[in-house]
Design a protein around this motif. Structure first.
Motif, mmCIF file in Angstrom:
data_model
loop_
_atom_site.group_PDB
_atom_site.id
_atom_site.type_symbol
_atom_site.label_atom_id
_atom_site.label_comp_id
_atom_site.label_asym_id
_atom_site.label_seq_id
_atom_site.Cartn_x
_atom_site.Cartn_y
_atom_site.Cartn_z
ATOM 1 N N LEU A 23 46.776 44.911 34.117
ATOM 2 C CA LEU A 23 45.437 44.588 34.182
ATOM 3 C C LEU A 23 44.969 44.671 32.655
ATOM 4 C CD1 LEU A 23 43.974 46.695 37.006
ATOM 5 C CD2 LEU A 23 44.695 44.474 37.021
ATOM 6 N N PRO A 24 43.978 44.025 32.093
ATOM 7 C CA PRO A 24 43.387 44.213 30.839
ATOM 8 C C PRO A 24 42.912 45.679 30.707
ATOM 9 C CG PRO A 24 42.260 42.342 32.148
ATOM 10 C CD PRO A 24 43.072 43.157 33.173
ATOM 11 N N ARG A 25 43.223 46.035 29.424
ATOM 12 C CA ARG A 25 43.062 47.477 29.003
ATOM 13 C C ARG A 25 41.439 47.956 29.321
ATOM 14 N NH1 ARG A 25 41.024 49.962 24.779
ATOM 15 N NH2 ARG A 25 41.465 52.191 24.187
ATOM 16 N N GLU A 26 40.674 47.044 29.272
ATOM 17 C CA GLU A 26 39.100 47.174 29.604
ATOM 18 C C GLU A 26 39.023 47.477 30.917
ATOM 19 O OE1 GLU A 26 40.172 44.618 27.885
ATOM 20 O OE2 GLU A 26 38.943 44.444 25.918
ATOM 21 N N ALA A 27 39.667 46.917 31.771
ATOM 22 C CA ALA A 27 39.739 47.164 33.309
ATOM 23 C C ALA A 27 40.286 48.665 33.613
ATOM 24 C CB ALA A 27 40.362 46.049 33.926
ATOM 25 N N GLU A 28 41.419 48.815 33.043
ATOM 26 C CA GLU A 28 42.127 50.093 33.148
ATOM 27 C C GLU A 28 41.219 51.314 32.641
ATOM 28 O OE1 GLU A 28 45.319 50.082 30.642
ATOM 29 O OE2 GLU A 28 46.535 48.588 32.264
ATOM 30 N N ILE A 29 40.420 51.098 31.925
ATOM 31 C CA ILE A 29 39.498 52.171 31.383
ATOM 32 C C ILE A 29 38.354 52.303 32.397
ATOM 33 C CG2 ILE A 29 37.691 52.690 29.560
ATOM 34 C CD1 ILE A 29 39.791 51.401 27.587
ATOM 35 N N VAL A 30 37.750 51.173 32.853
ATOM 36 C CA VAL A 30 36.862 51.363 33.773
ATOM 37 C C VAL A 30 37.199 51.846 35.235
ATOM 38 C CG1 VAL A 30 34.961 49.852 35.246
ATOM 39 C CG2 VAL A 30 35.643 49.287 32.759
ATOM 40 N N LEU A 31 38.430 51.351 35.676
ATOM 41 C CA LEU A 31 39.008 52.035 36.777
ATOM 42 C C LEU A 31 39.211 53.778 36.626
ATOM 43 C CD1 LEU A 31 41.630 49.379 37.648
ATOM 44 C CD2 LEU A 31 39.919 49.957 39.143
ATOM 45 N N HIS A 32 39.823 53.878 35.530
ATOM 46 C CA HIS A 32 39.690 55.278 35.399
ATOM 47 C C HIS A 32 38.567 56.162 35.234
ATOM 48 C CE1 HIS A 32 40.957 58.816 32.304
ATOM 49 N NE2 HIS A 32 41.663 59.101 33.697
ATOM 50 N N SER A 33 37.451 55.702 34.924
ATOM 51 C CA SER A 33 36.234 56.482 34.685
ATOM 52 C C SER A 33 35.843 56.482 36.074
ATOM 53 C CB SER A 33 35.110 55.655 33.859
ATOM 54 O OG SER A 33 33.969 56.089 33.888
ATOM 55 N N LEU A 34 36.004 55.393 36.838
ATOM 56 C CA LEU A 34 35.573 55.462 38.400
ATOM 57 C C LEU A 34 36.080 56.350 39.108
ATOM 58 C CD1 LEU A 34 33.777 53.684 40.346
ATOM 59 C CD2 LEU A 34 35.897 52.150 40.675
ATOM 60 N N ALA A 35 37.315 56.754 38.924
ATOM 61 C CA ALA A 35 38.218 57.663 39.613
ATOM 62 C C ALA A 35 37.706 59.081 39.503
ATOM 63 C CB ALA A 35 39.688 57.389 39.763
ATOM 64 N N LEU A 36 37.318 59.380 38.159
ATOM 65 C CA LEU A 36 37.063 60.627 37.767
ATOM 66 C C LEU A 36 35.463 61.007 38.459
ATOM 67 C CD1 LEU A 36 37.751 60.565 33.787
ATOM 68 C CD2 LEU A 36 38.856 61.704 35.632
ATOM 69 N N ASN A 37 34.732 60.056 38.881
ATOM 70 C CA ASN A 37 33.739 60.312 39.582
ATOM 71 C C ASN A 37 33.709 60.445 41.202
ATOM 72 O OD1 ASN A 37 30.921 60.151 37.925
ATOM 73 N ND2 ASN A 37 32.743 58.465 37.182
ATOM 74 N N TRP A 38 35.101 60.269 41.612
ATOM 75 C CA TRP A 38 35.415 60.778 43.055
ATOM 76 C C TRP A 38 36.106 62.017 43.079
ATOM 77 C CZ3 TRP A 38 37.288 54.771 43.480
ATOM 78 C CH2 TRP A 38 36.370 54.044 43.778
ATOM 79 N N ALA A 39 35.555 63.072 43.686
ATOM 80 C CA ALA A 39 36.105 64.508 43.685
ATOM 81 C C ALA A 39 37.356 64.507 44.405
ATOM 82 C CB ALA A 39 34.969 65.428 44.292
#
Length: 351
Positions: A23-39
């Motif tokens: 995936l594009p690096r920008e997409a990876e960053i957004v996905l990582h941040s999204l997962a951090l908000n799911w406990a």
């Protein structure tokens, strides 16, 4: 959900690791941040990425994270925009429509954006298949859902977009294709064809609604639990005659995009009169407009607006062949749509 600003602010030093997929690096960053908000996510850096087949314009991926206590994985859908889509529609307008649909409870939520695409809520539902469209029960559900869609109060000019879009795509097709191709498809006289068709089809008393304009089976989801339907992907959505939207859906019954030759259309699968009548009756039933003259008029309008559908998607095929790298025989697809236009025109309009 985390804000888009928060998602885009993840440090590049804390980049995620992925089991598979590019995936594009920008997409990876957004996905990582999204997962951090799911406990309940075990490790935000690790996820499985699976490409989903059947998309004709975008690349689509399912992303899964493992969760604690053996619960179902967290999921998101990544959509990477196809090449040349700006020639067909305005991406910012499409995003606004997507967000409006989400607010109205009509589709998945927008979870984040990146330059090449976006991340959406993953629906626990399956995409319909080509045979599903012929199932009377599912077809009745689609008719009722489409009626609901047409009655949505979506901001924007409430006049048909169809004719402007056709003229714009004629100009674009002439600009991107070589002269020999333009001659084969008679593009030089296509704008006159559009003008004549608009005069023949448009009526002051026709019903205008917010239309999907691309209601193929891949854009309809059937939820696993309650068996309800959700219409997705609003790139081409706009106000239009509702008869056109129904006609376009009927035309899509000739297609099966999950075969070895996904571009081949089989018009023997176009719904017969009884199927079309049943669909229109189900469509009108939800609003109590079951008078026989109303059914008959809509059926007649739908058949004529199928001509506009053939022209539009024929032009789409011509343009896509020059701007999209997806494996699909766009030119032969366009050729079939234009051939069906000529055949149907002679039968419906006696010209």
């Amino acid at each position: 959900m985390a804000s888009v600003e928060c998602m885009n602010a993840v440090s590049a030093m804390d980049e995620p690791e992925y089991a598979e997929g590019n995936l594009p690096r920008e997409a990876e960053i957004v996905l990582h941040s999204l997962a951090l908000n799911w406990a309940d996510v075990v490790d935000a850096k690790q996820l499985e990425i699976t490409p989903l087949k059947g998309a004709m314009t975008n690349e689509v991926y399912q992303c899964n994270w493992k969760t604690r206590k053996g619960e179902k994985p967290r999921k998101a859908l990544v959509r990477i925009y196809g090449e040349g889509v700006d020639l067909f529609f305005n991406r910012e307008n499409e995003i606004r429509t997507f967000e409006c649909m989400s607010r109205l409870g009509q589709g998945p939520r927008l979870l984040g954006r990146f330059p090449e695409g976006r991340i959406e809520e993953f629906l626990n539902a399956r995409t319909l298949s080509a045979p599903d469209l012929r199932c009377p029960e599912i077809s009745a559900q689609i008719a009722a859902k489409l009626r609901e869609f047409h009655q949505l109060d979506v901001p924007g000019p409430r006049k048909p977009k169809l004719w402007t879009r056709l003229r714009d795509w004629v100009k674009t097709a002439l600009a991107v294709c070589p002269k020999i191709e333009a001659a084969e498809f008679q593009l030089d006289c296509m704008e006159e064809e559009v003008d004549n068709l608009e005069k023949l089809l448009s009526r002051e008393d026709e019903t205008i609604g917010f239309c999907h304009n691309d209601l193929q089976y891949g854009n309809i989801m059937l939820h696993e639990e309650d068996k309800s339907l959700t219409i997705i992907d609003y790139e081409y959505s706009s106000y239009n005659p509702v008869a056109y939207d129904i006609a376009n859906h009927f035309c899509e019954m000739a297609a099966n995009y999950h075969t070895d030759t996904p571009h081949i259309l089989d018009y023997s699968k176009y719904p017969d009169f009884e199927e079309r009548q049943r669909f229109v009756k189900e469509y009108l039933k939800s609003s109590g407009e079951m008078e026989s003259d109303r059914v008959g008029q809509l059926l007649e309008d739908v058949e004529k607006y199928a001509l506009a559908s053939h022209l539009l998607w024929g032009l789409w095929g011509v343009i896509s062949d020059h701007v999209n790298n997806i494996e699909f025989d766009y030119i032969d697809y366009a050729r079939q749509r234009f051939q069906q236009y000529q055949l149907s025109k002679s039968l419906l309009l006696n010209v």
